[in-house]
Design a protein around this motif. Structure first.
Motif, short mmCIF file in Angstrom:
data_model
loop_
_atom_site.label_atom_id
_atom_site.label_comp_id
_atom_site.label_asym_id
_atom_site.label_seq_id
_atom_site.Cartn_x
_atom_site.Cartn_y
_atom_site.Cartn_z
N VAL A 382 0.83 -1.22 0.00
CA VAL A 382 0.00 0.00 0.00
C VAL A 382 0.86 1.26 0.00
O VAL A 382 0.64 2.19 -0.79
N GLU A 383 1.86 1.29 0.87
CA GLU A 383 2.66 2.50 1.01
C GLU A 383 3.58 2.71 -0.20
O GLU A 383 3.99 3.83 -0.48
N SER A 384 3.90 1.63 -0.91
CA SER A 384 4.66 1.78 -2.15
C SER A 384 3.81 2.49 -3.21
O SER A 384 4.29 3.37 -3.93
N VAL A 385 2.53 2.09 -3.30
CA VAL A 385 1.65 2.71 -4.29
C VAL A 385 1.41 4.19 -3.93
O VAL A 385 1.43 5.07 -4.80
N ILE A 386 1.24 4.46 -2.63
CA ILE A 386 1.04 5.86 -2.23
C ILE A 386 2.28 6.69 -2.58
O ILE A 386 2.18 7.81 -3.08
N ASP A 387 3.45 6.11 -2.35
CA ASP A 387 4.70 6.82 -2.68
C ASP A 387 4.77 7.13 -4.18
O ASP A 387 5.15 8.23 -4.59
N GLU A 388 4.38 6.15 -4.98
CA GLU A 388 4.42 6.32 -6.43
C GLU A 388 3.42 7.41 -6.86
O GLU A 388 3.72 8.24 -7.72
N LEU A 389 2.25 7.40 -6.24
CA LEU A 389 1.26 8.44 -6.54
C LEU A 389 1.81 9.82 -6.18
O LEU A 389 1.69 10.78 -6.96
N CYS A 390 2.42 9.93 -5.00
CA CYS A 390 3.00 11.21 -4.58
C CYS A 390 4.07 11.66 -5.57
O CYS A 390 4.14 12.83 -5.96
N ASN A 391 4.94 10.71 -6.00
CA ASN A 391 5.99 11.06 -6.95
C ASN A 391 5.39 11.58 -8.25
O ASN A 391 5.81 12.61 -8.79
N LYS A 392 4.40 10.86 -8.76
CA LYS A 392 3.83 11.21 -10.07
C LYS A 392 3.06 12.53 -10.00
O LYS A 392 3.00 13.28 -10.98
N LEU A 393 2.43 12.79 -8.85
CA LEU A 393 1.61 14.00 -8.73
C LEU A 393 2.39 15.16 -8.11
O LEU A 393 1.85 16.24 -7.89
N GLY A 394 3.67 14.92 -7.79
CA GLY A 394 4.50 15.97 -7.21
C GLY A 394 4.05 16.41 -5.83
O GLY A 394 4.04 17.60 -5.51
N LEU A 395 3.67 15.45 -5.00
CA LEU A 395 3.15 15.78 -3.67
C LEU A 395 4.15 15.37 -2.58
O LEU A 395 4.92 14.43 -2.75
N ASP A 396 4.09 16.07 -1.45
CA ASP A 396 4.93 15.72 -0.31
C ASP A 396 4.35 14.47 0.38
O ASP A 396 3.16 14.42 0.67
N PRO A 397 5.20 13.46 0.62
CA PRO A 397 4.66 12.20 1.14
C PRO A 397 4.06 12.31 2.54
O PRO A 397 3.11 11.59 2.86
N ILE A 398 4.60 13.19 3.38
CA ILE A 398 4.02 13.31 4.73
C ILE A 398 2.73 14.12 4.68
O ILE A 398 1.71 13.75 5.27
N ASP A 399 2.73 15.24 3.93
CA ASP A 399 1.51 16.04 3.81
C ASP A 399 0.36 15.21 3.23
O ASP A 399 -0.78 15.32 3.69
N THR A 400 0.69 14.39 2.25
CA THR A 400 -0.35 13.57 1.62
C THR A 400 -0.93 12.58 2.62
O THR A 400 -2.14 12.37 2.69
N ARG A 401 -0.05 11.98 3.40
CA ARG A 401 -0.54 11.03 4.41
C ARG A 401 -1.36 11.76 5.47
O ARG A 401 -2.39 11.25 5.94
N LEU A 402 -0.91 12.96 5.86
CA LEU A 402 -1.67 13.74 6.84
C LEU A 402 -3.07 14.06 6.31
O LEU A 402 -4.05 14.00 7.04
N LYS A 403 -3.11 14.39 5.04
CA LYS A 403 -4.39 14.77 4.43
C LYS A 403 -5.41 13.63 4.51
O LYS A 403 -6.60 13.86 4.69
#
Ligand code: FES
Ligand code: FES
Lengths: 753, 159
Positions: A382-403
């Protein structure tokens, strides 16, 4: 359990870092572990194991062995209870245990026990074991989870599947789980980006340094004594009694010091065999596994194959998530696929989510719990896919998880609403940590991951007996795997108001306390801790009653303060504080021994979340990964002894590093385990690791008097994913299979290993 | 099979024993002499739980035959503390919680003491490589390394 008396500050003992009471024993070699015990007239036992992954046992010839000098007993399956019968899925669990302890008609994996012998020395027993000849008819085998589900795969045991398994699946799929909520199609349609990937993890072993060991004495009168290294001696008592057809109470089990468990010593393997040998020889029998036996025959964790699909909008909101988790747990039902499924998306607040789990049988050893069983693998996917989404969308990984983070009141992905939880606090602490602000060096990658574990309460009994001199003897029933005696003594001292050194905490045997569930589910500091506090409060109540009688005032006009009974309230009158030791000095004449008790099943184990930050670099030539910096942030609820909490965080991270980078069960074409030793199954050594930084977050668990949450397991949930994310970011390519060994990394980089 | 008579020194005491030619030094220590401080984690020289010193050199007791102890001087964890006093390393291991389960501790203490006798001022990397033959599954080594480094610093100051 209503805890109106929760206390989270103003402590005298809690939160300090005293020396552990068993420290001197353990640094001088005096502590007695499983293999350190002997008995007069003792024999040595050795187990004969199948060299085949799957084979019908045609004949076992023990005559040569029995005729050998010094041999006193040989046992096979016929020497165990025949009253235990198979049933589908986990309903036949006692039969599964027996079948694993000693094979019946078929050997189901390389290393499966088929016979055992006891002789006057270890060498004589080994020689005799070699002289036992077993005739096998070798059967086709399967060891890979995906292959075991394919049409035509060898069937391990037909009829094991539970009714919940969807029709048309291979008979090796024996259990099924499905949970979730919301409209997945609408959720994925609302996403700006959907990523779906397949991940695989290999089986890893708990890798405790102490092999299983026991010393068993059982007479023809059905009365027995057993000494063994275990995470739960009441469970050993129950299982052994059933397997040998004994009355439970007639078998007293004492837990030795335990040289690591991590879940792997929750299961029973050799104890019933040693008891059966002892019964036959009418002598004590000591049985100690070799390291190779530990690898071949005791529980590794499940291996997995997983498909995860997540949709996200451009601003980082997860719109839908789905996971399919196929877990292989060896030749028996029980792979922790429902935990894998339930833990998978637990950190996130999701409107549309679905998780499916399959429990798949193969010709491998019966999986055993390993620190948060099932959760680390799910987090990896799960966290690998979230990381890939963050990379592709240019998002901060901690902010995205917080959101997307789960909070108090959020409906969990598997149903219930979260109580007070600390995920957001761990993410915020990670974000504020200097590690996160430190720029990466060229060639380095950083990985973030969250992790989740349920934690557990379970049946617990504790007794606290006061001595005449005012000291306390605390008897708990949960083996001390990593310093829990210290935490227990601290909690008792806190309540009684006496110095920590005045409490002696002992791990009681099965004859001395009521049933205590296994030390698993990170339950010890929570449940035995709660039980200790309640037992101490029970003792305090009795102390207050003695003071009230002495002063001739009602019991409720006495309260306990700083280790003394003091009068309280308008009508209590004027009396000097009465210290604990003064009351106990006279207890024989004032009503007899003062003993505090707690016997119940606490149910308020608060769940625990963690966030890990990892920096790693990958050598592009060799494919070797170096973990250069590691930070663990985890919610402990309340840290009783912070040093040991840090130790749990660090130990979990280190095991995770091994799992992510090196450790795996390697099976040959013949279905035999190829790396059954520490040389080829390489766990991290001191020179492989960096210092492991820790941050203890304290969001009190409403279900514990001091707010404690278990900490032992959550620490291994994020590392696989955090390291995979760091390695993928460093290598510039997504790694989807563990371990990320150099050959696998070179292959991912398009180079030949 | 006839047994071999061996005379050796263990923790400064003279010891005699009879052993089978196939028995390892670890078997002899644990099963014949009741010195169960050294542990068997693997029996193949890979875990270091059985670490002892033989004439001042670190040895995996599981890889040496008992018969080879003849005339040697063996040091085990039981010999680290002097009388009532713990060795500073032992003290620091407790203070730092450099042990969780404690099964690796005897081997690590024997190895760490040997390091400090040779190198009173090791770097972190030197400690990590010196102890690379001693597996610990519980601690992640962090607190072990810190305990050894701090003991070294304190012993330097004291001398
Ligand atoms: S037991 Fe000797 S190195 Fe492991
Ligand atoms: S403390 Fe358990 S192996 Fe080191």
């Amino acid at each position: 359990m209503a805890l109106d008396s929760q206390k989270t500050e103003g402590f005298k003992q809690i939160g300090t870092r005293p020396d552990r009471p068993d420290g001197v024993d353990k640094v001088t070699g005096r502590a007695r572990f499983g293999a350190d015990m002997t008995a007069p007239g003792m024999l040595w036992g050795v187990i004969v194991r199948s060299p085949h992954a799957h084979a019908r046992i045609v004949k076992i010839d023990t005559s040569k062995a029995e005729a050998m000098e010094g041999v006193k007993a040989v046992v096979t399956r016929a020497d165990f209870s025949d009253a235990i019968t198979p049933a589908p899925g986990m309903r036949g669990e006692m039969w599964n245990v027996l079948e694993n302890v000693m094979a019946d008609e078929k050997a189901l994996y390389d290393g499966h026990a088929v016979a055992a012998v006891a002789a006057t020395s270890q060498l004589a027993a080994r020689d005799a074991a070699k002289a036992i000849t077993v005739q096998y008819e070798v059967l086709p085998h399967v060891t890979d989870v995906d292959k075991a589900m394919e049409d035509g795969a060898p069937v391990i045991r037909d009829g094991t599947a539970e009714a919940s398994v969807p029709e048309g699946m291979h008979p090796n799929v024996v259990r099924y789980h499905e949970s979730g909520q919301g409209d997945l199609d609408a959720g994925f349609a609302a996403a700006d980006l959907v990523i779906e990937e397949t991940f695989k993890t290999e089986a890893t072993h708990q890798g405790y340094i102490e092999p299983h060991a026991c010393l068993a004495t059982l007479g023809g009168d059905g009365k027995g004594e057993l000494w063994c290294c275990t995470q739960g001696h009441w469970n050993v008592q129950k299982v052994c009694a059933a397997l040998l057809g004994l009355e439970t109470s007639q078998l007293r089990v004492t837990a030795s010091e335990i040289g690591g468990g991590f879940g792997g010593k929750t299961a029973v393997f050799i104890e019933p065999v040693a008891l059966a040998l002892s019964r036959k020889a009418n002598k004590p029998v000591k049985l100690v596994m070799t390291r190779s036996e530990v690898f071949r025959s005791t529980g590794p964790t499940a291996s997995t194959s997983m498909d995860v699909k997540i949709g996200m909008t451009k601003d980082g909101t997860i719109t839908a998530a789905q996971g399919i988790f196929r877990c292989q747990g060896g030749a028996f039902p029980g792979a922790p696929m429902e935990f894998t499924a339930m833990c998978s998306f637990a950190p996130y607040n999701l409107k549309a989510v679905k998780q499916i789990g399959y429990d798949v049988m193969t010709n491998r050893p019966k999986q055993a719990a390993y620190r948060a069983p099932g959760s680390p693998m799910a987090a990896f996917a799960v966290e690998s896919v979230i990381d890939e989404l963050c990379n592709k969308l240019g998002l901060d990984p901690i902010d995205t998880r917080l959101k997307n983070a789960s909070r108090e009141g959020t409906q969990a992905n598997f149903g219930p609403k979260w109580d007070r939880i600390g995920l957001v606090e761990t993410l915020e602490a990670a974000k504020a940590h200097p590690h996160y602000a430190t720029p990466l060096k060229p060639g380095q990658g950083r990985g973030i991951s969250c992790g989740f574990w349920f934690n557990h309460g379970g049946e617990t009994a504790v007794m606290l007996a006061l001595s005449e001199d005012g000291t306390a003897q605390l008897a708990v029933g949960t083996p001390d795997i990593g310093g829990s005696r210290a935490s227990m003594a601290m909690m008792a001292a806190e309540e009684l108001g006496i110095p920590y050194e005045n409490v002696r905490c002992t791990i009681a045997d099965t004859a001395s306390l009521g049933y205590n569930e296994i030390s698993h589910g990170s339950r010890v500091t929570y449940a035995s801790g709660l039980a200790t506090i309640e037992a101490a409060r029970d003792a305090v109540k009795k102390l207050c009653a003695r003071a009230a009688a002495k002063w001739g005032i009602p019991e409720d006009a006495v309260k306990w303060e700083d280790g003394c009974a003091v009068p309280s309230g308008p009508n209590a009158g004027d009396h000097d504080p009465l210290p604990l030791a003064k009351i106990t000095a006279k207890m024989g004449a004032t009503g007899g021994p003062i003993v505090g008790h707690f016997e119940a099943t606490p149910e308020g184990a608060g769940v625990s979340f963690a966030t890990h930050i990892v920096d790693a670099e990958v050598d592009q030539e060799t494919g070797k990964t170096n973990v250069s910096r590691y930070t663990v942030v985890q919610d402990a609820g309340k840290a009783i002894h912070p040093t040991y909490v840090e130790g749990q965080f660090q130990g979990g991270a280190a095991q995770g590093i091994g799992w992510a980078l090196n450790e795996e069960y390697i099976y040959g074409e013949d279905g035999r385990l190829q790396n059954a030793g520490f040389l080829d199954y390489r766990i991290p050594v001191a020179s492989d690791l960096p210092m492991i930084d820790t941050v203890i977050v304290e969001v009190p668990n409403p279900g514990h008097p001091y707010g404690v949450r278990g900490v032992g397991e959550t620490s291994i949930c994020p590392p696989l994913a955090a390291i995979a994310n760091a390695v993928s970011n460093a290598a510039g390519v997504r790694l989807k299979q563990l371990p990320m060994s150099p050959p696998r990394i070179l292959k991912a980089l398009g180079k030949h290993g | 099979m006839s047994k071999i008579h061996v005379t050796t020194t263990i923790n400064d005491d003279e010891v005699e024993f009879l052993c089978d030619p196939r028995e390892s030094l670890l078997d002899v220590l644990r099963d014949r002499l009741s010195l169960t401080g050294a542990k068997e984690g693997c029996g193949t020289g890979d875990c270091g739980a059985c670490t002892v010193t033989v004439d001042g050199r670190l040895v995996c007791a599981c890889l040496m035959l008992g018969a080879e102890a003849e005339g040697k001087s063996i040091g085990t964890v039981e010999g680290i503390a002097t009388d009532e006093e713990l060795h500073p390393l032992q003290q620091k291991f407790i203070e730092y919680a450099a042990l969780q389960c404690g099964i690796c501790t005897p081997g690590i203490l024997v190895a760490a003491k040997n390091l400090l006798e040779r190198n009173p001022d090791p770097t972190e990397t030197e400690v990590r490589y010196w102890l690379a033959g001693n597996l610990c599954r519980c601690t992640g080594y962090d607190k072990i390394i810190r305990a050894v480094m701090d003991t070294a610093a304190e012993m330097r100051e004291a001398s």
